[in-house]
Scaffold this motif. Structure first.
Motif, PDB file in Angstrom:
ATOM      1  N   SER A 270      33.620  -7.171  -0.718  1.00 16.03           N
ATOM      2  CA  SER A 270      33.767  -8.385  -1.519  1.00 16.03           C
ATOM      3  C   SER A 270      34.281  -8.042  -2.915  1.00 16.03           C
ATOM      4  O   SER A 270      35.153  -8.724  -3.460  1.00 16.03           O
ATOM      5  CB  SER A 270      32.433  -9.125  -1.609  1.00 16.03           C
TER       6      SER A 270
ATOM      7  N   THR B 279      43.731  -9.744 -17.218  1.00 14.39           N
ATOM      8  CA  THR B 279      44.608 -10.053 -16.099  1.00 14.39           C
ATOM      9  C   THR B 279      45.638 -11.052 -16.596  1.00 14.39           C
ATOM     10  O   THR B 279      45.281 -12.105 -17.130  1.00 14.39           O
ATOM     11  CB  THR B 279      43.824 -10.630 -14.913  1.00 14.39           C
TER      12      THR B 279
ATOM     13  N   SER C  30      38.629  -8.629  -4.945  1.00 15.85           N
ATOM     14  CA  SER C  30      39.048  -9.114  -6.256  1.00 15.85           C
ATOM     15  C   SER C  30      39.904  -8.056  -6.932  1.00 15.85           C
ATOM     16  O   SER C  30      39.480  -6.913  -7.094  1.00 15.85           O
ATOM     17  CB  SER C  30      37.821  -9.423  -7.126  1.00 15.85           C
ATOM     18  N   GLN C  31      41.091  -8.417  -7.318  1.00 16.26           N
ATOM     19  CA  GLN C  31      41.982  -7.474  -7.998  1.00 16.26           C
ATOM     20  C   GLN C  31      41.334  -6.911  -9.255  1.00 16.26           C
ATOM     21  O   GLN C  31      41.443  -5.720  -9.549  1.00 16.26           O
ATOM     22  CB  GLN C  31      43.285  -8.184  -8.353  1.00 16.26           C
ATOM     23  N   GLU C  32      40.630  -7.766 -10.001  1.00 15.88           N
ATOM     24  CA  GLU C  32      40.001  -7.319 -11.249  1.00 15.88           C
ATOM     25  C   GLU C  32      38.879  -6.326 -10.978  1.00 15.88           C
ATOM     26  O   GLU C  32      38.754  -5.309 -11.667  1.00 15.88           O
ATOM     27  CB  GLU C  32      39.481  -8.524 -12.021  1.00 15.88           C
ATOM     28  N   GLU C  33      38.054  -6.604  -9.985  1.00 18.52           N
ATOM     29  CA  GLU C  33      36.951  -5.695  -9.675  1.00 18.52           C
ATOM     30  C   GLU C  33      37.459  -4.394  -9.063  1.00 18.52           C
ATOM     31  O   GLU C  33      36.873  -3.328  -9.268  1.00 18.52           O
ATOM     32  CB  GLU C  33      35.944  -6.376  -8.750  1.00 18.52           C
ATOM     33  N   ARG C  34      38.555  -4.473  -8.302  1.00 17.36           N
ATOM     34  CA  ARG C  34      39.141  -3.255  -7.742  1.00 17.36           C
ATOM     35  C   ARG C  34      39.662  -2.352  -8.865  1.00 17.36           C
ATOM     36  O   ARG C  34      39.440  -1.143  -8.864  1.00 17.36           O
ATOM     37  CB  ARG C  34      40.272  -3.616  -6.781  1.00 17.36           C
TER      38      ARG C  34
ATOM     39  N   THR D 248      46.328  -6.717 -13.429  1.00 19.73           N
ATOM     40  CA  THR D 248      45.131  -6.424 -14.218  1.00 19.73           C
ATOM     41  C   THR D 248      45.341  -5.107 -14.965  1.00 19.73           C
ATOM     42  O   THR D 248      45.720  -4.102 -14.368  1.00 19.73           O
ATOM     43  CB  THR D 248      43.889  -6.321 -13.319  1.00 19.73           C
TER      44      THR D 248
END
Length: 449
Positions: free
Chosen positions: A360, A94, A364-368, A30
């Protein structure tokens, strides 16, 4: 067990702050950029520019034809978008790890050389796109302008959060090509941007690629102004009423809160959870389940950085019920909470819900990646992804009560009431003690697609 996501940080000579957070569980990466410009950076008569540029950034740049940014990355199996909010604009994609360099080249070209493609034709086209977005997401949606009213009622004229991200269509119509170019030059530069790479990449690889593509860009953003001082609670209640064709009467009850990432903000957020933010909260138990005078009750706290944050409760009034009675019941429950604070069960439930939500999101890689960029840009602390839960667990019932007594007093509320118009009344009524501004429908940020 403490969280331990890897955070490798570096700042390029041009001011670009970079974090690489390796995660080799899946073969993708990402790419997440946050630019320190949102609607709070706009000046009177120039609102809506931050959101407009989110759109213009997909219309081509020096070496990329219009529309090719999306096409090139989607052809590699990538997914991408962008959003605008009060405090920032972000761009993210991503992609399979083999397409990381392509993504960085595309981002560097538009972040460094966008104005080569911002012509009068592109400006006129994207102004029309934004107008259509406003019609669809705000003007033609039930309660679509409610948060516009909330911001304007809660924050005073001229405050950075008084007007919404979507901005004024009149301001956009009045903007010249020179105005738009000047806004980009003022805010878009590596020295006002952070970049996070999260995924199947090593720190050495990530920093080398970022240096290769972003290193040549000169520092160009204007110096940032200091954030405004903390804004205190409303001195007296504010009320805005709209009569429209809505499914049911709805009350939005808003409060100013402390700025984000302070102990007092965390405590105020816990208080709102106990009052209306949980399925077991006081408002849900009384208004929805026991008395059944409301169809739903929700509460949330949004953390901002420029002198204030926002907390609000949304109450959907049940058919045939009196909105004034529902509001009075809310005030009773709030007053009772201010007398004694959260119970042990309420405190535990709020902390448990916050922990579930945080874990939660980070799964998620994107939210992290987004959380890392968020806290690097706005708080200069990407390690918050690892430390936030530890701070949250330290919140005490005494802190929650103190924050509630400071920020959630009944007389400090701004009420925006959307009430059903009579069946034979086609006109929109407007009986407001305070006028209204403009923002994102629901809790949604402005986004491209």
């Amino acid at each position: 067990m403490p969280l331990d996501y890897p955070i490798h940080r570096r700042t390029l000579p041009n001011g670009l702050r970079v974090v690489v957070s390796p995660d080799h569980t899946v073969p993708n990466v990402t790419v997440n950029l946050w630019v320190g410009v949102g609607s709070r950076h706009e000046s009177p008569g120039r609102t809506g520019f931050a959101h407009l540029f989110e759109h213009l950034m997909f219309q081509g740049s020096k070496n990329v034809p219009s529309g090719e940014h999306f096409e090139a990355l989607m052809a590699q199996g990538g997914r991408l978008n962008a959003t605008t909010w009060f405090d920032r604009t972000n761009y993210f994609e991503t992609v399979p790890k083999g397409a990381v360099e392509l993504a960085l080249w595309l981002e560097a070209d538009r972040h460094g050389h966008l104005l080569d493609a911002v012509t009068q034709e592109n400006l006129d086209n994207q102004r029309d796109v934004v107008k259509e977005e406003k019609r669809q997401r705000y003007d033609n949606q039930p309660y679509g302008n409610a948060l516009i009213d909330v911001y304007a009622a809660t924050f005073p004229e001229g405050h950075p959060y008084h007007h919404p991200t979507i901005g004024s269509m009149e301001d956009l119509d009045a903007a010249s090509l020179a105005d738009v170019h000047a806004f980009f030059r003022a805010h878009y530069g590596p020295d006002n941007t952070v970049l996070t790479l999260c995924g199947d990449i090593t720190p050495e690889q990530g920093f080398e690629l970022v240096e290769r593509h972003f290193g040549p860009l000169p520092a160009s953003a204007e110096p940032r102004r200091e954030n405004h001082p903390q804004l205190g609670p409303l001195a007296q209640p504010v009320r805005v009423e709209r009569r429209e064709s809505v499914p049911n009467d709805r009350l939005h009850i808003a409060f100013r809160l402390p700025v984000d990432e302070t102990e007092e903000f965390l405590a105020a957020a816990v208080a709102l959870d106990a009052i209306g933010g949980l399925s077991t909260s006081r408002l849900v138990r009384r208004l929805v389940r026991r008395e059944q005078i409301a169809l739903g009750a929700h509460a949330t706290a949004w953390g901002f950085v420029d002198g204030a944050s926002l907390g609000f409760v949304v109450l959907d009034v049940a058919p045939g019920q009196d909105p004034d009675a529902v509001e009075a019941a809310f005030v009773e429950e709030l007053t009772a909470f201010l007398a004694s604070g959260p119970t042990a069960v309420e405190l535990e439930a709020s902390l448990a819900q916050s922990e579930r939500s945080w874990l939660s999101a980070l799964a998620s890689q994107e939210e992290r990646a987004d959380a890392i960029s968020h806290h690097l840009l706005l708080h200069d602390d990407p390690e918050v992804v690892n430390t936030h839960l530890d701070r949250l667990q330290e919140v005490t019932a005494e802190q929650v009560l103190a924050a509630a007594r400071r920020w959630l007093q009944p007389q400090s509320r701004a009420v925006v009431a959307y009430l059903s118009a009579p069946a034979d009344d086609d006109a929109v009524g407007d009986d407001a003690e305070d006028s209204a501004g403009d923002s994102d429908a629901g809790a949604n940020e402005e986004e491209v697609a």
